[in-house]
Design a protein around this motif. Structure first.
Motif, PDB file in Angstrom:
ATOM      1  N   PRO A   1       0.667  -9.003 -17.464  1.00 59.25           N
ATOM      2  CA  PRO A   1       0.361 -10.221 -17.122  1.00 59.25           C
ATOM      3  C   PRO A   1      -0.828 -10.024 -16.187  1.00 59.25           C
ATOM      4  N   ALA A   2      -1.632 -11.631 -16.308  1.00 59.46           N
ATOM      5  CA  ALA A   2      -2.889 -12.383 -15.542  1.00 59.46           C
ATOM      6  C   ALA A   2      -1.960 -12.238 -14.109  1.00 59.46           C
ATOM      7  N   PRO A   3      -2.802 -12.402 -13.128  1.00 59.81           N
ATOM      8  CA  PRO A   3      -2.961 -12.149 -11.285  1.00 59.81           C
ATOM      9  C   PRO A   3      -2.708 -13.296 -11.715  1.00 59.81           C
ATOM     10  N   ASP A   4      -2.464 -13.463  -9.984  1.00 64.51           N
ATOM     11  CA  ASP A   4      -1.927 -14.776  -9.462  1.00 64.51           C
ATOM     12  C   ASP A   4      -2.527 -14.999  -8.816  1.00 64.51           C
ATOM     13  N   PRO A   5      -2.926 -16.346  -9.447  1.00 65.32           N
ATOM     14  CA  PRO A   5      -3.496 -17.084  -8.806  1.00 65.32           C
ATOM     15  C   PRO A   5      -3.715 -17.689  -7.324  1.00 65.32           C
TER      16      PRO A   5
ATOM     17  N   THR B   1      -5.956 -16.256  -1.611  1.00 64.62           N
ATOM     18  CA  THR B   1      -5.469 -15.745   0.294  1.00 64.62           C
ATOM     19  C   THR B   1      -6.359 -14.514   0.327  1.00 64.62           C
ATOM     20  N   LEU B   2      -5.608 -13.536  -0.533  1.00 65.15           N
ATOM     21  CA  LEU B   2      -6.172 -12.040   0.020  1.00 65.15           C
ATOM     22  C   LEU B   2      -8.711 -12.212  -0.514  1.00 65.15           C
ATOM     23  N   THR B   3      -8.924 -13.186  -1.022  1.00 60.81           N
ATOM     24  CA  THR B   3     -10.273 -13.180  -1.140  1.00 60.81           C
ATOM     25  C   THR B   3     -10.491 -13.814   0.225  1.00 60.81           C
ATOM     26  N   SER B   4      -9.936 -14.474   0.486  1.00 68.38           N
ATOM     27  CA  SER B   4      -9.502 -15.426   1.786  1.00 68.38           C
ATOM     28  C   SER B   4      -9.718 -14.620   3.099  1.00 68.38           C
TER      29      SER B   4
ATOM     30  N   TYR C   1       4.721  -5.255  -5.938  1.00 66.97           N
ATOM     31  CA  TYR C   1       4.460  -4.486  -7.133  1.00 66.97           C
ATOM     32  C   TYR C   1       5.037  -5.212  -8.461  1.00 66.97           C
ATOM     33  N   ARG C   2       4.462  -5.488  -9.958  1.00 69.11           N
ATOM     34  CA  ARG C   2       6.012  -5.360 -10.810  1.00 69.11           C
ATOM     35  C   ARG C   2       7.073  -4.110 -11.095  1.00 69.11           C
ATOM     36  N   GLY C   3       7.592  -4.278 -11.080  1.00 68.82           N
ATOM     37  CA  GLY C   3       9.097  -2.443 -11.447  1.00 68.82           C
ATOM     38  C   GLY C   3       9.384  -2.166 -10.184  1.00 68.82           C
ATOM     39  N   GLY C   4       9.798  -3.541  -9.288  1.00 74.61           N
ATOM     40  CA  GLY C   4      10.099  -3.174  -7.770  1.00 74.61           C
ATOM     41  C   GLY C   4       9.713  -2.377  -6.785  1.00 74.61           C
TER      42      GLY C   4
END
Length: 77
Positions: free
Chosen positions: A10-14, A19-22, A41-44
């Motif tokens: 899956p594509a990363p959430d923009p 937010t993490l970059t900032s 994370y995916r999978g819980g």
């Protein structure tokens, strides 16, 4: 011959990436001096920690986390 199936990541959430970059830029500049986080994370699976000033000033951090709980609760559908 048929092409084999392959898993598409899956594509990363923009919003998460932005937010993490900032936050990283603010931390590198010395403006952000502490953080309390939960990463999902995916999978819980999840992870979390308290770092810097957030670890040192635990009472204030708990108050801020309570405010975050209210913010999340107010956005529930």
């Amino acid at each position: 011959m048929e092409q084999p199936l392959h898993i598409v990541e899956p594509a990363p959430d923009p919003d998460t990436v932005a937010t993490l970059t900032s936050l990283l830029e603010q931390a590198k500049a010395g403006r952000m001096v502490g953080v309390a986080y939960v990463a999902m994370y995916r999978g819980g699976r999840f992870d979390g920690d308290v770092l810097g000033l957030a670890r040192e000033d635990q009472i204030r951090t708990l108050g801020l986390i309570s405010a975050l709980q209210l913010k999340i609760a107010n956005h529930l559908d």
